[in-house]
Design a protein around this motif. Structure first.
Motif, PDB file in Angstrom:
ATOM      1  N   SER A 103      -4.901 -27.005 -26.137  1.00 23.71           N
ATOM      2  CA  SER A 103      -5.061 -28.025 -25.109  1.00 23.71           C
ATOM      3  C   SER A 103      -4.958 -27.443 -23.706  1.00 23.71           C
ATOM      4  O   SER A 103      -5.392 -28.076 -22.746  1.00 23.71           O
ATOM      5  CB  SER A 103      -4.028 -29.139 -25.289  1.00 23.71           C
ATOM      6  OG  SER A 103      -2.721 -28.609 -25.198  1.00 23.71           O
ATOM      7  N   ASN A 104      -4.400 -26.252 -23.558  1.00 27.12           N
ATOM      8  CA  ASN A 104      -4.299 -25.609 -22.250  1.00 27.12           C
ATOM      9  C   ASN A 104      -4.540 -24.113 -22.409  1.00 27.12           C
ATOM     10  O   ASN A 104      -4.122 -23.518 -23.394  1.00 27.12           O
ATOM     11  CB  ASN A 104      -2.921 -25.831 -21.626  1.00 27.12           C
ATOM     12  CG  ASN A 104      -2.695 -27.273 -21.289  1.00 27.12           C
ATOM     13  OD1 ASN A 104      -2.353 -28.061 -22.159  1.00 27.12           O
ATOM     14  ND2 ASN A 104      -2.888 -27.640 -20.048  1.00 27.12           N
ATOM     15  N   GLY A 105      -5.182 -23.513 -21.434  1.00 28.22           N
ATOM     16  CA  GLY A 105      -5.454 -22.086 -21.450  1.00 28.22           C
ATOM     17  C   GLY A 105      -6.878 -21.802 -21.020  1.00 28.22           C
ATOM     18  O   GLY A 105      -7.496 -22.611 -20.333  1.00 28.22           O
ATOM     19  N   TYR A 106      -7.396 -20.650 -21.431  1.00 36.58           N
ATOM     20  CA  TYR A 106      -8.767 -20.307 -21.090  1.00 36.58           C
ATOM     21  C   TYR A 106      -9.334 -19.324 -22.109  1.00 36.58           C
ATOM     22  O   TYR A 106      -8.593 -18.651 -22.817  1.00 36.58           O
ATOM     23  CB  TYR A 106      -8.884 -19.741 -19.676  1.00 36.58           C
ATOM     24  CG  TYR A 106      -8.131 -18.450 -19.465  1.00 36.58           C
ATOM     25  CD1 TYR A 106      -8.739 -17.217 -19.684  1.00 36.58           C
ATOM     26  CD2 TYR A 106      -6.813 -18.462 -19.043  1.00 36.58           C
ATOM     27  CE1 TYR A 106      -8.047 -16.037 -19.510  1.00 36.58           C
ATOM     28  CE2 TYR A 106      -6.110 -17.281 -18.856  1.00 36.58           C
ATOM     29  CZ  TYR A 106      -6.741 -16.073 -19.091  1.00 36.58           C
ATOM     30  OH  TYR A 106      -6.048 -14.907 -18.914  1.00 36.58           O
ATOM     31  N   ILE A 107     -10.661 -19.266 -22.147  1.00 34.10           N
ATOM     32  CA  ILE A 107     -11.358 -18.282 -22.971  1.00 34.10           C
ATOM     33  C   ILE A 107     -11.743 -17.139 -22.039  1.00 34.10           C
ATOM     34  O   ILE A 107     -12.414 -17.338 -21.025  1.00 34.10           O
ATOM     35  CB  ILE A 107     -12.609 -18.885 -23.649  1.00 34.10           C
ATOM     36  CG1 ILE A 107     -12.217 -20.044 -24.574  1.00 34.10           C
ATOM     37  CG2 ILE A 107     -13.381 -17.809 -24.407  1.00 34.10           C
ATOM     38  CD1 ILE A 107     -11.266 -19.673 -25.689  1.00 34.10           C
ATOM     39  N   ASN A 108     -11.331 -15.952 -22.394  1.00 32.90           N
ATOM     40  CA  ASN A 108     -11.551 -14.781 -21.557  1.00 32.90           C
ATOM     41  C   ASN A 108     -12.721 -13.925 -22.028  1.00 32.90           C
ATOM     42  O   ASN A 108     -13.345 -13.241 -21.235  1.00 32.90           O
ATOM     43  CB  ASN A 108     -10.273 -13.931 -21.535  1.00 32.90           C
ATOM     44  CG  ASN A 108     -10.299 -12.884 -20.477  1.00 32.90           C
ATOM     45  OD1 ASN A 108     -10.555 -13.194 -19.324  1.00 32.90           O
ATOM     46  ND2 ASN A 108     -10.050 -11.651 -20.854  1.00 32.90           N
ATOM     47  N   SER A 109     -13.028 -13.958 -23.329  1.00 32.74           N
ATOM     48  CA  SER A 109     -14.056 -13.069 -23.858  1.00 32.74           C
ATOM     49  C   SER A 109     -14.757 -13.714 -25.050  1.00 32.74           C
ATOM     50  O   SER A 109     -14.117 -14.403 -25.843  1.00 32.74           O
ATOM     51  CB  SER A 109     -13.409 -11.745 -24.281  1.00 32.74           C
ATOM     52  OG  SER A 109     -14.364 -10.820 -24.699  1.00 32.74           O
ATOM     53  N   VAL A 110     -16.069 -13.498 -25.157  1.00 33.20           N
ATOM     54  CA  VAL A 110     -16.857 -14.006 -26.285  1.00 33.20           C
ATOM     55  C   VAL A 110     -17.785 -12.901 -26.781  1.00 33.20           C
ATOM     56  O   VAL A 110     -18.162 -12.002 -26.023  1.00 33.20           O
ATOM     57  CB  VAL A 110     -17.693 -15.252 -25.898  1.00 33.20           C
ATOM     58  CG1 VAL A 110     -16.804 -16.383 -25.420  1.00 33.20           C
ATOM     59  CG2 VAL A 110     -18.745 -14.919 -24.844  1.00 33.20           C
ATOM     60  N   SER A 119      -7.307 -28.367 -17.807  1.00 31.48           N
ATOM     61  CA  SER A 119      -6.695 -27.041 -18.000  1.00 31.48           C
ATOM     62  C   SER A 119      -6.939 -26.487 -19.400  1.00 31.48           C
ATOM     63  O   SER A 119      -6.252 -25.581 -19.846  1.00 31.48           O
ATOM     64  CB  SER A 119      -5.194 -27.060 -17.700  1.00 31.48           C
ATOM     65  OG  SER A 119      -4.966 -27.377 -16.349  1.00 31.48           O
ATOM     66  N   ALA A 120      -7.908 -27.038 -20.096  1.00 35.66           N
ATOM     67  CA  ALA A 120      -8.203 -26.618 -21.471  1.00 35.66           C
ATOM     68  C   ALA A 120      -9.222 -25.488 -21.505  1.00 35.66           C
ATOM     69  O   ALA A 120     -10.120 -25.415 -20.665  1.00 35.66           O
ATOM     70  CB  ALA A 120      -8.746 -27.798 -22.272  1.00 35.66           C
ATOM     71  N   PRO A 121      -9.106 -24.614 -22.497  1.00 37.86           N
ATOM     72  CA  PRO A 121     -10.155 -23.614 -22.691  1.00 37.86           C
ATOM     73  C   PRO A 121     -11.428 -24.313 -23.162  1.00 37.86           C
ATOM     74  O   PRO A 121     -11.368 -25.343 -23.837  1.00 37.86           O
ATOM     75  CB  PRO A 121      -9.595 -22.713 -23.788  1.00 37.86           C
ATOM     76  CG  PRO A 121      -8.585 -23.523 -24.503  1.00 37.86           C
ATOM     77  CD  PRO A 121      -8.061 -24.518 -23.518  1.00 37.86           C
ATOM     78  N   ILE A 122     -12.568 -23.777 -22.766  1.00 34.99           N
ATOM     79  CA  ILE A 122     -13.855 -24.318 -23.209  1.00 34.99           C
ATOM     80  C   ILE A 122     -14.680 -23.199 -23.818  1.00 34.99           C
ATOM     81  O   ILE A 122     -14.628 -22.052 -23.375  1.00 34.99           O
ATOM     82  CB  ILE A 122     -14.643 -25.004 -22.069  1.00 34.99           C
ATOM     83  CG1 ILE A 122     -14.848 -24.050 -20.881  1.00 34.99           C
ATOM     84  CG2 ILE A 122     -13.957 -26.295 -21.643  1.00 34.99           C
ATOM     85  CD1 ILE A 122     -15.767 -24.586 -19.792  1.00 34.99           C
ATOM     86  N   ALA A 123     -15.404 -23.533 -24.854  1.00 35.54           N
ATOM     87  CA  ALA A 123     -16.343 -22.605 -25.468  1.00 35.54           C
ATOM     88  C   ALA A 123     -17.477 -23.424 -26.066  1.00 35.54           C
ATOM     89  O   ALA A 123     -17.257 -24.537 -26.562  1.00 35.54           O
ATOM     90  CB  ALA A 123     -15.657 -21.757 -26.538  1.00 35.54           C
TER      91      ALA A 123
END
Length: 142
Positions: free
Chosen positions: A104-111, A83-87
């Motif tokens: 440790s938890n979330g997401y990447i929505n925009s780069v 459930s971790a954001p990745i980039a």
């Protein structure tokens, strides 16, 4: 229009980007294996052949991609297993390097990435409580 191949047989393309030279990057989720696996591909200018960007987690998705005129790229999404954001920063050869220090938890929505290869990512930290809120990280590649 000419099809870009190979791409997953099942799944979705979430984000695409192209630079002034015609090099492009594609990201999304692959359902072919029965689970949602993140995928990202580079496509060289004038080509219709997609080259996989590796390594990526086994489960998750790529939400956003960006590429600059030098061919430097950045991708972001979520790893479903943790459930971790990745980039990741991505080289012109398609090698992904994980960006560390994320929640440790979330997401990447925009780069986004500029011509000097400075990059920024934004997303959401969802655990331990929804009040973790939005997050953004300013990065400098290289």
């Amino acid at each position: 229009a000419t099809a870009i191949t190979p791409l997953p047989a099942k799944g979705y393309i979430q984000s695409v980007a192209i630079n002034n030279s015609g090099d492009s990057i594609i990201g999304g989720g692959d359902y072919t294996i029965g689970a949602d696996a993140p995928f990202a591909y580079r496509v060289a200018a004038g080509s219709t052949t997609a080259t996989a960007i590796t390594p990526l987690p086994a489960n998750g998705f790529i939400q956003s991609v960006a590429i600059n005129n030098s061919g430097d790229a950045i991708i972001g999404g979520q790893d479903y297993t943790s459930s971790a954001p990745i980039a990741y920063t991505v080289t012109a050869a398609g090698v992904a390097t994980a960006i560390t220090g994320l929640l440790s938890n979330g997401y990447i929505n925009s780069v986004a990435i500029n011509t000097g290869s400075a990059a920024i990512i934004g997303g959401y930290g969802s655990i331990p409580t929804p009040t973790t809120g939005i997050r953004s990280w300013l990065l400098k590649q290289g």
